[in-house]
Every structure is written in structure tokens, then in C-alpha cells.
Design an enzyme around this catalytic site. Structure first.
Site, PDB file in Angstrom:
ATOM      1  N   THR A  72      30.985  30.478  45.117  1.00 59.13           N
ATOM      2  CA  THR A  72      29.728  29.733  44.952  1.00 59.13           C
ATOM      3  C   THR A  72      28.918  29.807  46.256  1.00 59.13           C
ATOM      4  O   THR A  72      27.698  29.713  46.236  1.00 59.13           O
ATOM      5  CB  THR A  72      29.967  28.266  44.548  1.00 59.13           C
ATOM      6  OG1 THR A  72      30.555  27.561  45.626  1.00 59.13           O
ATOM      7  CG2 THR A  72      30.832  28.166  43.309  1.00 59.13           C
ATOM      8  N   ASN A  84       7.641   4.639  25.689  1.00 57.76           N
ATOM      9  CA  ASN A  84       6.490   3.742  25.592  1.00 57.76           C
ATOM     10  C   ASN A  84       6.795   2.580  26.525  1.00 57.76           C
ATOM     11  O   ASN A  84       7.572   1.685  26.187  1.00 57.76           O
ATOM     12  CB  ASN A  84       6.335   3.284  24.130  1.00 57.76           C
ATOM     13  CG  ASN A  84       5.059   2.488  23.902  1.00 57.76           C
ATOM     14  OD1 ASN A  84       4.228   2.365  24.798  1.00 57.76           O
ATOM     15  ND2 ASN A  84       4.913   1.936  22.701  1.00 57.76           N
ATOM     16  N   ARG A 133      -4.371  -1.929  23.581  1.00 58.67           N
ATOM     17  CA  ARG A 133      -3.174  -2.220  24.377  1.00 58.67           C
ATOM     18  C   ARG A 133      -3.114  -1.270  25.570  1.00 58.67           C
ATOM     19  O   ARG A 133      -3.807  -0.245  25.609  1.00 58.67           O
ATOM     20  CB  ARG A 133      -1.905  -2.081  23.522  1.00 58.67           C
ATOM     21  CG  ARG A 133      -1.666  -0.675  23.031  1.00 58.67           C
ATOM     22  CD  ARG A 133      -0.347  -0.533  22.268  1.00 58.67           C
ATOM     23  NE  ARG A 133      -0.167   0.854  21.836  1.00 58.67           N
ATOM     24  CZ  ARG A 133       0.927   1.332  21.286  1.00 58.67           C
ATOM     25  NH1 ARG A 133       1.961   0.534  21.062  1.00 58.67           N
ATOM     26  NH2 ARG A 133       1.023   2.599  20.942  1.00 58.67           N
ATOM     27  N   GLN A 175       3.332   8.611  18.761  1.00 59.94           N
ATOM     28  CA  GLN A 175       3.682   9.760  17.917  1.00 59.94           C
ATOM     29  C   GLN A 175       2.457  10.638  17.658  1.00 59.94           C
ATOM     30  O   GLN A 175       2.517  11.871  17.783  1.00 59.94           O
ATOM     31  CB  GLN A 175       4.227   9.260  16.558  1.00 59.94           C
ATOM     32  CG  GLN A 175       5.627   8.674  16.586  1.00 59.94           C
ATOM     33  CD  GLN A 175       5.678   7.178  16.851  1.00 59.94           C
ATOM     34  OE1 GLN A 175       4.818   6.614  17.533  1.00 59.94           O
ATOM     35  NE2 GLN A 175       6.698   6.518  16.347  1.00 59.94           N
ATOM     36  N   HIS A 189       6.299  -0.640  28.012  1.00 64.08           N
ATOM     37  CA  HIS A 189       5.520  -1.781  27.505  1.00 64.08           C
ATOM     38  C   HIS A 189       4.929  -2.640  28.628  1.00 64.08           C
ATOM     39  O   HIS A 189       5.595  -2.909  29.633  1.00 64.08           O
ATOM     40  CB  HIS A 189       6.408  -2.664  26.621  1.00 64.08           C
ATOM     41  CG  HIS A 189       7.006  -1.926  25.465  1.00 64.08           C
ATOM     42  ND1 HIS A 189       6.244  -1.273  24.521  1.00 64.08           N
ATOM     43  CD2 HIS A 189       8.300  -1.725  25.108  1.00 64.08           C
ATOM     44  CE1 HIS A 189       7.044  -0.715  23.624  1.00 64.08           C
ATOM     45  NE2 HIS A 189       8.295  -0.969  23.955  1.00 64.08           N
ATOM     46  N   LYS A 203      26.577  27.446  41.884  1.00 64.73           N
ATOM     47  CA  LYS A 203      26.142  26.497  42.917  1.00 64.73           C
ATOM     48  C   LYS A 203      25.014  25.644  42.346  1.00 64.73           C
ATOM     49  O   LYS A 203      24.123  26.148  41.652  1.00 64.73           O
ATOM     50  CB  LYS A 203      25.658  27.261  44.147  1.00 64.73           C
ATOM     51  CG  LYS A 203      25.794  26.500  45.450  1.00 64.73           C
ATOM     52  CD  LYS A 203      27.217  26.211  45.827  1.00 64.73           C
ATOM     53  CE  LYS A 203      27.461  26.212  47.317  1.00 64.73           C
ATOM     54  NZ  LYS A 203      28.903  26.144  47.617  1.00 64.73           N
TER      55      LYS A 203
HETATM   56  O1  LIG Z   1       3.099   4.015  19.522  1.00 62.51           O
HETATM   57  C1  LIG Z   1       4.047   3.308  19.102  1.00 62.51           C
HETATM   58  N1  LIG Z   1       4.973   3.846  18.303  1.00 62.51           N
HETATM   59  C2  LIG Z   1       6.042   3.133  17.803  1.00 62.51           C
HETATM   60  O2  LIG Z   1       6.895   3.673  17.072  1.00 62.51           O
HETATM   61  C3  LIG Z   1       6.111   1.766  18.175  1.00 62.51           C
HETATM   62  N2  LIG Z   1       7.002   0.769  17.874  1.00 62.51           N
HETATM   63  C4  LIG Z   1       6.570  -0.333  18.531  1.00 62.51           C
HETATM   64  O3  LIG Z   1       7.167  -1.435  18.518  1.00 62.51           O
HETATM   65  N3  LIG Z   1       5.425  -0.085  19.218  1.00 62.51           N
HETATM   66  C5  LIG Z   1       5.118   1.226  19.013  1.00 62.51           C
HETATM   67  N4  LIG Z   1       4.105   2.009  19.467  1.00 62.51           N
END
Ligand SMILES: O=c1[nH]c(=O)c2[nH]c(=O)[nH]c2[nH]1
Length: 339
Positions: A100, A297, A219, A271, A299, A52
Site C-alpha cells: 500500500t 429536509n 416555510r 421530492q 427542519h 491506500k
Molecule cells: O417536502 C417535503 N416532503 C415530505 O415528504 C415531507 N414530510 C414532511 O413531514 N414534510 C415534508 N416535506
């Protein structure tokens, strides 16, 4: 026998069904009606689980001394069973099917009879139940989503029984168990949306003729955290019960670490920040074997207002940003202990 293929089919079926013996490098295969049916069809059921999904409940936990002081836990549960269920698929024989509907009832009954916190313990309680109660069920896969209900604070005081859904963040738990083997548990964070408006950089990256990205020291960094902790295997439900406090502490540490390092790290990249989170969790949670993150990420792009004589582009002057729905970066990592 008609062909080698048939012999191979019979051998494979017979050994899977425990209907062959090997001695002195000779295999004796016992042919049954089942194996003949199996050969005739030329197919075999490679994998099967059923159960379930989306079983939802809210449990109210009353304080024994002050019953109006309560906690609530809301969960969405999936339970899948596996075992000797093949003939329900191949022979339309339902005698092996624990319905179930019964699985759903079991979730509610076990929620009534057992603690549902930490969710890792409740997942293991469910996972243990089915192979224990039904001899032909050998394994269980349980997934639990815990929905957020945060206690309301009224005029600075915590309210005894009123709660707030503060965001779509979920706590995720999985537990897989096969009779005679260990319990494998994961704990996760998902849909935890965070943003910081400075102390995030990205420069020194690889550049080529396809590169347009400009290096930046400042940023907006926003992400929706998906994190998974893989716990050491536990041999028994009793061991998980003993470890319940640690399992709760590991989850809380992972969540706090994620937020703290996100906020405090002067980020060189998603990363690098993510790796610091993994290191901290593995350092402080000895029962966690592995940590995995998936961080989009998300943007935010400074809007060019040059046409209006406004500087919204120079570092330090960027104030108005366009949140981009897509695309986003997606950075993942799994970090484990060195052997
Ligand atoms: O922290 C980031 N890692 C990336 O691999 C990456 N690539 C990107 O265009 N901006 C960023 N920023």
C-alpha cells in the site's frame, strides 16, 4: 472423494482457478495441492480488495507565462486493488502484494506527471495504471475527494495565488476499472448546505389519525446536497481524456442546476424540486446516464411566542425559527433515461 460436498468444492475451486475443462457435458477437474488445501479449510475468500486510503496532496499548477499566477488542487484519494491476491490472505504469501506504500507513492508520482483536473480524468489515470503495470492486478477502484480552494478576490480583483476555503462542500469522483472492461465513473456533490426562507410549500399530503403536520404555503427549506452523476461507460483512457471538458462541464452544470432550481423553484415539496433538478441535468448532459440525489429536509420550526403576546405563528408573521438538529426528513431519488 469423501462426499458430494467435496466434489462441489473441488469443481468450484477448479473452475474459478481455470483448472477444469468441460466437453461433452463431462467436466474434468485437475486436482492440485492448492485445491486440496482449499477443500481442507472449508472456507474460501469471497471478495478482497486492498490499497491506500486518505492519500492527501495539494498540487500547485503554475501558469507557464506568469509562474506567480497559480491554481491549486487539493485531493484526498483512495485506491483499492483487486486481482490474483488470494494467497496473501490464505497462505500468508506476500509475493503478490504491491505494498500500500507503493500505492501511495504512485498517487503522488501520477499527480506530478499528469493533469489532476478534471478529477474524473485523474481518477481514470490512476485506475488504468495498476492493471497496466502489474499483470496480476486485474482491477482498481478509485475514490477522490476534492477540497474547495476558491480564488481570493482582493479589492474586486482576483488574486493570482491566494485562496479561500469557502465552506465544507466536496466534489467526489469514483472510477472503477477492470482490465479489458470499460471505465465506470461517477461525479458527485456533497456537503453543499443551502437554505431558502420562502417559496417553499408542503400541502395536500396524506392525512390520517397519526398526522399532526399542518399544511403550509410558506416555510424555510434547507438541505445539504448529496448528488451523484453516473456517466456512460468509457472504453479507454484516451476516450476519457477526449471527454475531459464535457466531464467538467457536466459537474458544473449539475452544481449550477442544483443551486438555480433550489433558489428559483416555487417548491411544492423536496421530492418535486429534486425531480426538476434531475430532469434538467439529464436534458443538458448527454453523457450522463443517471442522476441521484439525497436531500435531507433540515427542519426550521417557528417558535411559539403567543405567551408573550407576539404573533410568530401566523403565515407571513413567522420570523424566529428553531433550527432542529434532528430528526430531519430524508428524500432520495435516482432518475435515469427511459430505454
Ligand atoms: O417536502 C417535503 N416532503 C415530505 O415528504 C415531507 N414530510 C414532511 O413531514 N414534510 C415534508 N416535506
Amino acid at each position: 472423494m469423501q462426499s458430494d460436498v467435496d466434489i462441489e468444492f473441488i469443481s468450484r475451486y477448479a473452475s474459478a482457478a481455470g483448472r477444469s475443462t468441460t466437453s461433452n457435458r463431462r467436466t474434468v477437474v485437475y486436482i492440485t495441492r492448492d485445491s486440496i488445501t482449499y477443500i481442507m479449510t472449508k472456507f474460501h475468500l469471497k471478495a478482497a480488495k486492498y490499497g491506500k486510503d486518505k492519500v492527501r496532496f495539494l498540487k500547485v499548477v503554475r501558469d507557464p507565462v506568469d509562474p506567480k499566477h497559480q491554481d491549486v488542487v487539493e485531493m484526498t484519494v483512495r485506491v483499492l486493488l483487486e486481482g490474483d491476491i488470494e494467497k496473501s490472505y490464505t497462505e500468508a504469501d506476500n509475493s503478490v502484494v504491491v505494498p500500500t506504500d507503493t500505492v501511495k507513492n504512485t498517487v503522488n508520482i501520477l499527480a506530478k506527471e499528469n493533469p489532476v483536473t478534471p478529477p474524473e480524468l485523474f481518477a481514470a489515470t490512476l485506475a488504468n495504471h495498476f492493471p497496466t503495470k502489474y499483470p496480476h492486478i486485474h482491477g482498481t477502484s478509485v475514490s477522490i475527494i476534492v477540497h474547495r480552494w476558491t480564488r481570493l478576490s482582493i479589492d474586486g480583483a482576483e488574486h493570482p495565488h491566494s485562496f479561500l476555503r469557502d465552506g465544507e462542500e466536496k466534489r467526489l469522483v469514483t472510477c472503477t476499472y477492470k482490465r479489458g472492461e470499460a471505465f465506470h465513473i461517477t461525479s458527485g456533490i456533497s456537503n453543499l448546505l443551502v437554505l431558502k426562507s420562502t417559496n417553499s410549500a408542503f400541502h395536500g399530503f396524506h392525512e390520517c389519525d397519526y398526522t399532526t403536520l399542518k399544511p403550509t404555503n410558506d416555510r424555510v427549506f434547507s438541505t445539504e446536497v448529496e448528488a451523484t452523476l453516473t456517466h456512460q461507460p468509457y472504453n479507454t483512457l484516451a476516450a476519457i481524456s477526449i471527454a475531459a471538458k464535457s466531464l467538467e462541464a457536466y459537474y458544473q452544470r449539475a452544481r449550477n442546476t442544483t443551486l438555480k432550481i433550489f433558489a428559483q423553484d416555487n417548491s411544492a415539496s423536496v421530492q418535486a424540486t429534486m425531480y426538476k433538478m434531475c430532469e434538467d441535468i439529464l436534458t443538458h448532459c448527454p453523457g450522463v446516464e443517471e442522476v441521484a440525489y439525497a436531500l435531507p429536509n433540515k427542519h426550521y420550526v417557528a417558535v411559539d411566542l403567543g405567551a408573550f403576546g407576539l404573533d410568530n405563528s401566523t403565515p407571513g408573521k413567522q420570523e424566529v425559527f428553531l433550527p432542529l438538529a434532528d430528526p430531519s426528513g430524508l428524500i432520495t431519488a435516482t432518475v435515469s433515461r427511459k430505454p
